[in-house]
Every structure is written in C-alpha cells, then in structure tokens.
Design a protein around this motif. Structure first.
Motif, short mmCIF file in Angstrom:
data_model
loop_
_atom_site.label_atom_id
_atom_site.label_comp_id
_atom_site.label_asym_id
_atom_site.label_seq_id
_atom_site.Cartn_x
_atom_site.Cartn_y
_atom_site.Cartn_z
N VAL A 115 0.87 -1.18 0.00
CA VAL A 115 0.00 0.00 0.00
C VAL A 115 0.90 1.23 0.00
CG1 VAL A 115 -1.83 1.26 1.18
CG2 VAL A 115 -1.75 -1.25 1.34
N PRO A 116 1.05 1.90 -1.14
CA PRO A 116 1.96 3.04 -1.19
C PRO A 116 1.46 4.23 -0.39
CG PRO A 116 0.79 2.80 -3.28
CD PRO A 116 0.42 1.61 -2.44
N VAL A 117 2.38 5.12 -0.09
CA VAL A 117 2.04 6.33 0.67
C VAL A 117 0.98 7.14 -0.06
CG1 VAL A 117 2.93 8.49 1.65
CG2 VAL A 117 4.33 6.40 1.73
N HIS A 118 1.14 7.29 -1.37
CA HIS A 118 0.18 8.03 -2.20
C HIS A 118 -0.37 7.09 -3.27
CE1 HIS A 118 1.52 11.72 -0.27
NE2 HIS A 118 2.77 11.41 -0.58
N VAL A 130 4.62 5.55 -6.66
CA VAL A 130 5.59 4.77 -5.89
C VAL A 130 6.92 5.50 -5.87
CG1 VAL A 130 6.89 2.61 -5.71
CG2 VAL A 130 4.51 2.56 -6.48
N GLY A 131 7.44 5.72 -4.67
CA GLY A 131 8.79 6.25 -4.51
C GLY A 131 9.71 5.12 -4.10
N MET A 132 10.76 4.88 -4.89
CA MET A 132 11.67 3.77 -4.61
C MET A 132 13.11 4.27 -4.64
SD MET A 132 11.96 -0.05 -6.30
CE MET A 132 12.50 0.41 -7.95
N TYR A 133 13.84 3.98 -3.57
CA TYR A 133 15.25 4.34 -3.48
C TYR A 133 16.08 3.07 -3.35
CZ TYR A 133 19.52 6.73 -1.93
OH TYR A 133 20.81 7.20 -1.84
N VAL A 134 17.11 2.95 -4.17
CA VAL A 134 18.01 1.80 -4.12
C VAL A 134 19.44 2.30 -3.97
CG1 VAL A 134 18.93 -0.19 -5.40
CG2 VAL A 134 16.48 0.32 -5.48
N ASP A 151 8.02 4.78 -0.14
CA ASP A 151 7.47 3.43 -0.21
C ASP A 151 8.49 2.30 -0.08
OD1 ASP A 151 4.70 4.26 -0.78
OD2 ASP A 151 5.61 5.10 -2.58
N ILE A 152 9.48 2.28 -0.96
CA ILE A 152 10.39 1.14 -1.03
C ILE A 152 11.83 1.60 -0.94
CG2 ILE A 152 11.25 -0.75 -2.50
CD1 ILE A 152 8.47 -0.91 -3.76
N HIS A 153 12.60 0.97 -0.07
CA HIS A 153 14.04 1.18 -0.02
C HIS A 153 14.69 -0.18 -0.25
CE1 HIS A 153 18.06 2.30 0.96
NE2 HIS A 153 17.75 3.44 1.57
N GLY A 154 15.58 -0.26 -1.24
CA GLY A 154 16.19 -1.53 -1.59
C GLY A 154 17.70 -1.48 -1.59
N LEU A 214 1.99 -2.07 -14.26
CA LEU A 214 0.67 -2.01 -13.64
C LEU A 214 0.08 -0.61 -13.62
CD1 LEU A 214 1.05 -4.39 -10.55
CD2 LEU A 214 0.02 -4.89 -12.77
N GLY A 215 0.83 0.36 -14.12
CA GLY A 215 0.29 1.71 -14.23
C GLY A 215 0.68 2.65 -13.11
N TYR A 216 1.53 2.20 -12.19
CA TYR A 216 2.02 3.11 -11.16
C TYR A 216 2.91 4.17 -11.79
CZ TYR A 216 0.61 0.22 -7.13
OH TYR A 216 -0.10 -0.46 -6.17
N LYS A 217 2.84 5.38 -11.27
CA LYS A 217 3.81 6.41 -11.63
C LYS A 217 4.97 6.27 -10.64
CE LYS A 217 4.45 11.38 -12.32
NZ LYS A 217 5.21 11.15 -13.58
N VAL A 218 6.10 5.80 -11.14
CA VAL A 218 7.23 5.47 -10.28
C VAL A 218 8.30 6.56 -10.36
CG1 VAL A 218 9.04 3.77 -9.76
CG2 VAL A 218 6.82 3.00 -10.64
N ARG A 219 8.80 6.94 -9.20
CA ARG A 219 10.03 7.75 -9.16
C ARG A 219 11.11 6.87 -8.55
NH1 ARG A 219 10.32 13.71 -6.68
NH2 ARG A 219 9.37 14.15 -8.71
N TYR A 220 12.01 6.42 -9.41
CA TYR A 220 13.07 5.49 -9.01
C TYR A 220 14.37 6.27 -8.85
CZ TYR A 220 16.31 1.48 -9.49
OH TYR A 220 17.30 0.53 -9.32
N VAL A 221 14.88 6.29 -7.63
CA VAL A 221 16.13 7.01 -7.31
C VAL A 221 17.20 5.99 -6.94
CG1 VAL A 221 17.20 8.79 -5.88
CG2 VAL A 221 14.76 8.95 -6.45
N ARG A 222 18.32 6.05 -7.62
CA ARG A 222 19.46 5.18 -7.31
C ARG A 222 20.72 6.04 -7.30
NH1 ARG A 222 20.30 1.31 -11.82
NH2 ARG A 222 21.67 2.94 -12.59
#
Length: 491
Positions: free
Chosen positions: A23-26, A30-34, A241-244, A64-72
């Motif tokens: 369940v994402p914050v918004h 999806v906000g994802m940091y790796v 949302d996700i930290h990897g 799946l249609g999420y708007k993702v901001r992927y930060v690495r």
C-alpha cells in the motif's frame, strides 16, 4: 486491462520479516530508493544481480500503471574501509589519478555494464558530492535535537540517546546493542566516540586525505550512511514506499539510515525494506583474495577460466531471473549452459508465435494462464515461477504449431500480448538476432537429420534410424513421430 487497481501485490518486508500487502504512501504513485555503487572499481556481478532485481520491480510497477520515481544514488565520497580510509581516495593513489577521475571512469563502466544487461536507468541518479549541503543541514538538525555530537572536529550519531528516546537501533537487522558492543572492532577515531556503536555523520579529514569540504565543524567529508538519508528524503520525502539494496547493506548502512531519518523527522522513513540476496561462484563466496571472482565483462567476453565460452548478456539476465531475488544464486558453468539452453528454447518458441494461425475455437484456457503469470509477480515479484509459466507457453506454442491445440483469434491476440508484456516489458529480455540465426541453423540441421532418418526407415535401416534418434536425444533434442511427419522438441 491489468492495473495496480486490480492487482494486489504482496512483498517481503525485511523490517517485519514477513510478506505484506503493498500500500503506497500516495495512491497510484511509488517512490523507490536503491543504494547504488561506490564507484572506485569495476562493478561486480553481485552488484549487477541486485540492481537487476530492482529493475524487475521497477518494470512491473510501471507495467501495472504506477507512476514510479526510481532514485538510485552514486556513492562518490565517504565510503570508508575498515581502517577508516576512503575507498575512492585509496584507488586514486593506486591508479595515480584524481579522485574524480576514478569516479568518472568507474561510473561510466557501471552504466555500460547495466546497459548491456538491459536495465532501465533510474529517474534520478544523485551523487553524494552533489549533496554536501543537504548532508550538512541534516547534521545540524541532528545536533540541535541532541542525536549527534561534535568530537575533535568530527560529528557522531548518538545511538544511546536515540534508543533512550524509543528509537530501537537494530530493529532492521534484529541486533541488540549489547551484542554490537561486544563485536566492535578497534578502528581509528574510536576514542573520539562516546560509545563504540556511535557512527560518523562527518569526519574531519586527516592532512593526507584528498577529498574534503568545508563545514561548521571542520574540513572533512560526510559519512557514508548520511548521504542516502539526504538524497532519499530530498527526492522522495520524509516517508516513502520502497528502499532496496543488497543484503550486505542491511547492517550497518540501512540500520543507520533508519536512525538518522527517525532522529530528524520523528517518523519511519520507509514502508517496505527489500533486500536482494548474494551471488556465489561455484558454491563459494566471491572473493578477490582467493581468485574466486569474475567481472561481467569477463563473463561476456569469455576471457576467464570458469566458463567454456562467452555468455551473451541476455543469457546472464535470464540466468539471474531464474532465482528469486531473496534467494542465494550460484553461478557455475553448468548452470549457465543450462540457462542458455532454456533461453534459446524460449526465444525460439516466441519467434515461432508469429507464424501461428488462429482457429475458430480454443482448447486452451488463456485467461487462466495469464492469471497465473500475474499471480507469480504479485507474490513478491517471483520471477522463477513466472518463467515456469512462460515455459508452459512454449509447450502450448509448439502444440499450436503441430495443431494439437487451438486458439481463437481473440485468445491468440491476448496470449501474444501477454507474452510480449512479460518477456519484453517486465522481464526486460530480448529476442536476439544472433540467437535466432543460430536457432535457424540448428532447425535446418535437425531437419536434414530427420530427412536422413526418414530415408533410413524407408530403406528399413533400423540401426541407422535408431542411432540418429538416440544421438539427438542425448543432446536434448527429442524426435516425435506423428501422422503429419516427424517433429522435434528441445528439452
């Protein structure tokens, strides 16, 4: 159409050691940091596996249609060795180059290797040196809240104060303060700390240290853990949302990130912590000191003593995907040859799909098959199960080619689109021209052998007929005699 609105994802949260509904914050975002590489040397295969794991997660969320901001991020300062020496500074001395020449050289290598393996670039790729100001501001805030203290020009995070206030240092790695104290090594700067578990937010540079910046406390450089807190919160917010990252980063790196963020913002910074497991080589941990190691370029070029021939980047990618990202994966010649064989079988069938003609009815439940593929990915991004379903599709394609199974026009369209979605878009695999050319040559060669066998059978030369069949079977090529002639299948 499948979207995040009708697909419930479960992922394994390292923080709670269990699978949880995503369940994402918004909603819809999806906000994802790796954690990215420390660019002081060539990227190794273990890193590649980690980044590929999160490439799949990124791809599926977007599918799946999420708007993702992927930060690495790129770590280009502050990553210390056990002797408190900066990795990049040390390499710059060894290669007689400026530190930023080292950074540029190995950042380019990193990008080149990931491009060969067909990883999508992140949306933002910040560097530690580009965010010194943000890191200094976080330190000021931690000092103001008494979670950090200055000692001899360096600044340390106060773990005891954090725990006394209910912070629970060790919650991610499930370690206890007492155990950490007993296992603390004697390193430079330990006498500056109030407690052995305290970690550096800012280090005063020694006279010989090359990389240094001005700060309110000294000329020095930021701590490795601090940079990720500064960059993740700047681009994804105080809660995302996700930290990897790799499993080896769980402690101390990710543990320290949690403490820093909670100390600054008084909230859990990340909803879901995801960790990719390690890659071994011939059953042993990869190690430069023992020689049990191989670089991606060496695997691709064949310039190594472990593998019998060069391995195509797409075969390497396919090999990685055959194991779940949370499982240990062992790299060996036999395993890679098997992966290549399976990859060619899969690509051959997908290429053949273009020639399949629809029928008036369907004898195969396409919708059930598509559901099973989504179910695999919704279950913590389980790529090996998805791949097993793709091989079910291979069997179907070969059966359609023999007209043992049928698909209506609409079902064939759904099936073809699903294959495209999973093979190309989500798994990031490609049908390679050279692979397909090899497949065509193999196909023509086998057909010549089938013709020779048919001739032998007509001449009642059963010995030669059986020999051709048996020798092909020994190589994994199974001949099947039917009403419409002899066909073959590669196991």
């Amino acid at each position: 159409m499948r979207t995040y609105k009708n697909n419930k994802i479960k992922l394994y949260n390292s923080l709670h050691k269990q699978k949880e509904d995503f369940v994402p914050v918004h909603d819809g975002f999806v906000g994802m940091y790796v954690c990215g590489p420390t660019v002081y040397n060539k990227v190794h295969l273990g890193n590649c596996r980690t980044f590929l794991s999160f490439d799949i997660i990124n791809r599926y969320l977007r599918h799946l249609g999420y708007k993702v901001r992927y930060v690495r991020n790129i770590t280009d300062a502050g990553h210390l060795l056990d002797n408190e020496e900066d990795k990049i500074s040390k390499q710059s001395v060894l290669e007689k180059l400026e530190p930023m020449e080292i950074v540029q050289k190995y950042t380019l290598n990193f990008h080149k290797v990931l491009e060969l393996l067909n990883l999508l670039p992140p949306d933002i790729e910040p560097t530690a040196t580009g965010h010194i100001i943000e890191q200094i501001e976080l330190i000021k805030k931690l000092i103001e809240k008494e979670y950090a203290y200055v000692s001899e020009g360096s600044v340390y995070f106060n773990v005891k104060k954090y725990d006394d206030d209910g912070g629970n240092y060790g919650e991610l790695s499930k370690r206890k303060i007492e155990d950490m104290a007993a296992n603390t090594r004697e390193l430079d700067g330990q006498d500056e700390k109030e407690s052995p578990q305290d970690f550096a937010l800012w280090k005063k540079a020694s006279p010989e240290h090359i990389m240094r910046w001005s700060s309110p406390w000294s000329e020095g450089f930021p701590g490795w853990h601090l940079e990720c807190t500064a960059m993740s919160t700047k681009y994804l917010g105080e809660e995302f949302d996700i930290h990897g990252g790799g499993l080896d980063l769980k402690f101390p790196h990710h543990e320290c990130e949690i403490a820093q963020s909670k100390g600054c913002f008084n909230k859990e910074p990340v909803r879901y912590w995801l960790h990719a497991n390690m890659l071994t080589l011939n059953g042993q941990k990869m190690s430069k000191s023992t020689g049990n190691t191989i670089l991606p370029e060496e695997l691709i070029s064949g310039d190594n003593s472990f593998f019998e021939k060069p391995i195509h980047p797409m075969v390497i990618r396919f090999f990685f995907l055959q194991a779940h990202y949370r499982s240990v994966l062992d790299l060996s010649n036999d395993a890679m040859m098997a992966a290549e064989k399976g990859f060619l079988r899969l690509t051959s069938a997908i290429d053949k799909l273009r020639t399949i003609k629809p029928s008036s009815t369907s004898s195969f439940n396409v919708y059930e098959w598509v559901d099973s593929c989504y179910h695999a990915l919704n279950d913590d991004f389980n790529t090996p199960v998805l791949i097993s379903h793709l091989f079910d599709a291979v069997k179907l394609i070969n059966s359609l080619d023999l007209k043992n199974e049928t698909l209506s026009e609409s079902d064939l369209d759904i099936f073809t689109q699903a294959i495209h979605n999973f093979f190309y878009d989500v798994l990031g695999l490609e049908l390679l021209t050279d692979c397909l050319n090899d497949n065509d040559k193999l196909d023509q060669t086998i057909k010549v052998l089938i013709d020779l066998r048919n001739k032998a059978r007509l001449e009642k030369d059963w010995s030669l007929s059986d020999e051709i069949r048996d020798r092909l079977a020994a190589k994994g090529i199974i001949l099947k005699d039917g009403k419409e002639g002899t066909t073959y299948e590669i196991e």
